[in-house]
Scaffold this motif. Structure first.
Motif, short mmCIF file in Angstrom:
data_model
loop_
_atom_site.label_atom_id
_atom_site.label_comp_id
_atom_site.label_asym_id
_atom_site.label_seq_id
_atom_site.Cartn_x
_atom_site.Cartn_y
_atom_site.Cartn_z
N PRO A 25 -43.23 -5.79 -12.60
CA PRO A 25 -43.22 -7.19 -12.12
C PRO A 25 -44.65 -7.73 -11.99
O PRO A 25 -45.58 -7.02 -11.62
N ASP A 26 -44.77 -8.99 -12.30
CA ASP A 26 -46.06 -9.67 -12.22
C ASP A 26 -45.81 -11.08 -11.69
O ASP A 26 -44.68 -11.58 -11.72
N LYS A 27 -46.87 -11.74 -11.22
CA LYS A 27 -46.69 -13.08 -10.67
C LYS A 27 -46.17 -14.07 -11.71
O LYS A 27 -45.57 -15.09 -11.37
N ASN A 28 -46.41 -13.75 -13.00
CA ASN A 28 -45.93 -14.63 -14.06
C ASN A 28 -44.66 -14.10 -14.73
O ASN A 28 -44.27 -14.58 -15.78
N GLY A 29 -44.02 -13.12 -14.12
CA GLY A 29 -42.81 -12.55 -14.70
C GLY A 29 -42.90 -11.04 -14.73
O GLY A 29 -42.82 -10.37 -13.70
N HIS A 30 -43.09 -10.47 -15.93
CA HIS A 30 -43.25 -9.03 -16.09
C HIS A 30 -44.44 -8.77 -17.01
O HIS A 30 -44.73 -9.54 -17.92
N LYS A 31 -45.11 -7.68 -16.74
CA LYS A 31 -46.30 -7.30 -17.50
C LYS A 31 -46.15 -5.85 -17.95
O LYS A 31 -45.72 -5.00 -17.17
N PRO A 32 -46.48 -5.55 -19.24
CA PRO A 32 -46.33 -4.17 -19.70
C PRO A 32 -47.43 -3.27 -19.15
O PRO A 32 -48.58 -3.68 -19.01
N ASP A 33 -47.06 -2.05 -18.83
CA ASP A 33 -48.03 -1.05 -18.41
C ASP A 33 -48.52 -0.32 -19.66
O ASP A 33 -47.74 0.38 -20.33
N LYS A 34 -49.78 -0.49 -20.01
CA LYS A 34 -50.30 0.05 -21.27
C LYS A 34 -50.12 1.55 -21.39
O LYS A 34 -49.70 2.07 -22.42
N LYS A 35 -50.46 2.25 -20.32
CA LYS A 35 -50.42 3.71 -20.38
C LYS A 35 -48.99 4.20 -20.63
O LYS A 35 -48.76 5.08 -21.46
N THR A 36 -48.04 3.63 -19.92
CA THR A 36 -46.64 4.04 -20.09
C THR A 36 -46.14 3.67 -21.47
O THR A 36 -45.41 4.43 -22.12
N TRP A 37 -46.51 2.47 -21.94
CA TRP A 37 -46.08 1.99 -23.26
C TRP A 37 -46.58 2.94 -24.35
O TRP A 37 -45.84 3.32 -25.27
N ILE A 38 -47.84 3.33 -24.27
CA ILE A 38 -48.42 4.21 -25.28
C ILE A 38 -47.82 5.60 -25.22
O ILE A 38 -47.45 6.19 -26.24
N ARG A 39 -47.67 6.13 -24.00
CA ARG A 39 -47.12 7.48 -23.86
C ARG A 39 -45.67 7.57 -24.31
O ARG A 39 -45.19 8.66 -24.65
N SER A 40 -44.97 6.44 -24.35
CA SER A 40 -43.56 6.47 -24.73
C SER A 40 -43.34 6.87 -26.18
O SER A 40 -42.24 7.30 -26.55
N VAL A 41 -44.37 6.73 -27.02
CA VAL A 41 -44.22 7.09 -28.44
C VAL A 41 -45.17 8.20 -28.85
O VAL A 41 -45.25 8.53 -30.04
N CYS A 42 -45.91 8.76 -27.92
CA CYS A 42 -46.82 9.85 -28.27
C CYS A 42 -46.03 11.09 -28.69
O CYS A 42 -44.88 11.28 -28.31
N GLY A 43 -46.70 11.93 -29.46
CA GLY A 43 -46.06 13.14 -29.94
C GLY A 43 -45.80 13.08 -31.43
O GLY A 43 -46.33 12.23 -32.15
N LEU A 44 -44.99 13.98 -31.94
CA LEU A 44 -44.69 14.07 -33.36
C LEU A 44 -43.67 13.00 -33.72
O LEU A 44 -42.59 12.94 -33.12
N ARG A 45 -43.98 12.17 -34.73
CA ARG A 45 -43.11 11.07 -35.11
C ARG A 45 -42.90 11.07 -36.62
O ARG A 45 -43.82 11.30 -37.40
N GLY A 46 -41.66 10.77 -37.03
CA GLY A 46 -41.31 10.72 -38.44
C GLY A 46 -40.33 11.82 -38.80
O GLY A 46 -40.36 12.91 -38.23
N ASP A 47 -39.45 11.54 -39.74
CA ASP A 47 -38.46 12.50 -40.21
C ASP A 47 -39.01 13.20 -41.45
O ASP A 47 -39.34 12.56 -42.43
N GLN A 48 -39.10 14.53 -41.39
CA GLN A 48 -39.69 15.31 -42.48
C GLN A 48 -38.98 15.05 -43.81
O GLN A 48 -39.62 14.85 -44.84
N GLU A 49 -37.67 15.04 -43.79
CA GLU A 49 -36.92 14.85 -45.04
C GLU A 49 -37.15 13.46 -45.62
O GLU A 49 -37.36 13.30 -46.82
N GLN A 50 -37.13 12.44 -44.77
CA GLN A 50 -37.35 11.08 -45.24
C GLN A 50 -38.77 10.89 -45.78
O GLN A 50 -38.97 10.26 -46.83
#
Length: 285
Positions: free
Chosen positions: A35-60
């Protein structure tokens, strides 16, 4: 079979590289809104950590890289794999709720390097490092041949052709630069830069003082990722060239020269952002 947006929601669960389209999640949905005074604001650290790690399908990814190689070979082009020797930042200027974005392949859900970026990198190396356009100090008759070759390979050149109504014959180059896609799943990691902004000048014209550090977090591709780069002759260019010249052989020769430039450019200049800090370096496998 689930819809793409439904599969993408599992990207935050840390269930492996095949957990949906992480790129779609990172660009459109994200995680860590607060929550933010103008609505909602993204938390950068959480946003970035949500996709960290190994990404992509080996077969594809393997299938896409194989199709790319077969396409290029059928047209007389060259395709080769390169491995990152440092972290890679590509597409940081793309609009994103957390400001610093990443270039995501819409289908594969992994970072990739657009063909336009590859072309710009190779053209910059050919002009600034390889001297392929000739030297400004050379007489016009000496520069004529290298400039003509550069126009033939890259098409209209911003460094040479400033006319608002350029000749149609130099709009199209002889080489097509394709997108560079990962060969294997890539590891994404959170990184940070800490610039020290320069504050306002003090009264009396004294040197400006630096304010406190300002940590900025962003997402990066970890070292060791393998990408498939490819170039091939431009068939429209081949069709426009005079019939008494072997345009296809000439374009194939240009592809070989471009791949040599690309190898050096990726190792010396680097692709993407923060290359002066050592990011974006590749070695040919």
């Amino acid at each position: 079979m689930r819809a793409v947006h439904q599969a993408a929601q599992t990207a935050t669960l840390g269930s492996g590289a095949q957990a949906g389209n992480a790129g779609l999640f990172f660009e459109r949905m994200g995680a860590g809104w607060r929550p933010d005074k103008n609505g909602h604001k993204p938390d950068k650290k959480t946003w970035i950590r949500s996709v960290c790690g190994l990404r992509g399908d080996q077969e594809q990814l393997a299938s896409a890289a194989e199709r790319l190689k077969r396409l290029v070979m059928s047209q007389g082009g060259i395709s080769d794999a390169f491995k990152t020797t440092s972290r890679l930042l590509i597409g940081m200027g793309i609009a994103n709720p957390i400001e610093n974005a990443l270039a995501w392949h819409r289908v594969l859900g992994t970072p990739y390097i657009p063909g336009s970026s590859v072309k710009g990198l190779v053209q910059a190396y050919a002009h600034e490092w390889a001297g392929a356009f000739g030297s400004p100090d050379d007489p016009a008759d000496v520069r004529a041949e290298p400039e003509a070759r550069a126009r033939r390979i890259f098409g209209r050149l911003r460094t040479l052709d400033q006319s608002s109504t350029p000749d149609d014959d130099i709009l199209l180059g002889s080489v097509v630069f394709l997108d560079a896609i990962p060969v294997d799943p890539v590891t994404l990691t959170g990184d940070v830069m800490t610039p020290h902004p320069i504050g306002e000048r003090t009264p009396g014209g004294e040197p400006s003082r630096r304010s406190g550090p300002n940590p900025i977090e962003f997402l990066a591709v970890e070292t060791g990722a393998r990408f498939q780069f490819a170039v091939m002759p431009s068939l429209p260019f081949v069709g426009k060239v005079r019939a008494n010249t072997d345009a296809l052989e000439e374009a194939m020769s240009d592809c070989r020269m471009v791949m040599d430039w690309m190898t050096d450019a990726l190792a010396i200049i680097g692709a993407g952002a923060k290359t002066k800090a050592g990011y974006g370096r590749f070695e040919r496998i």
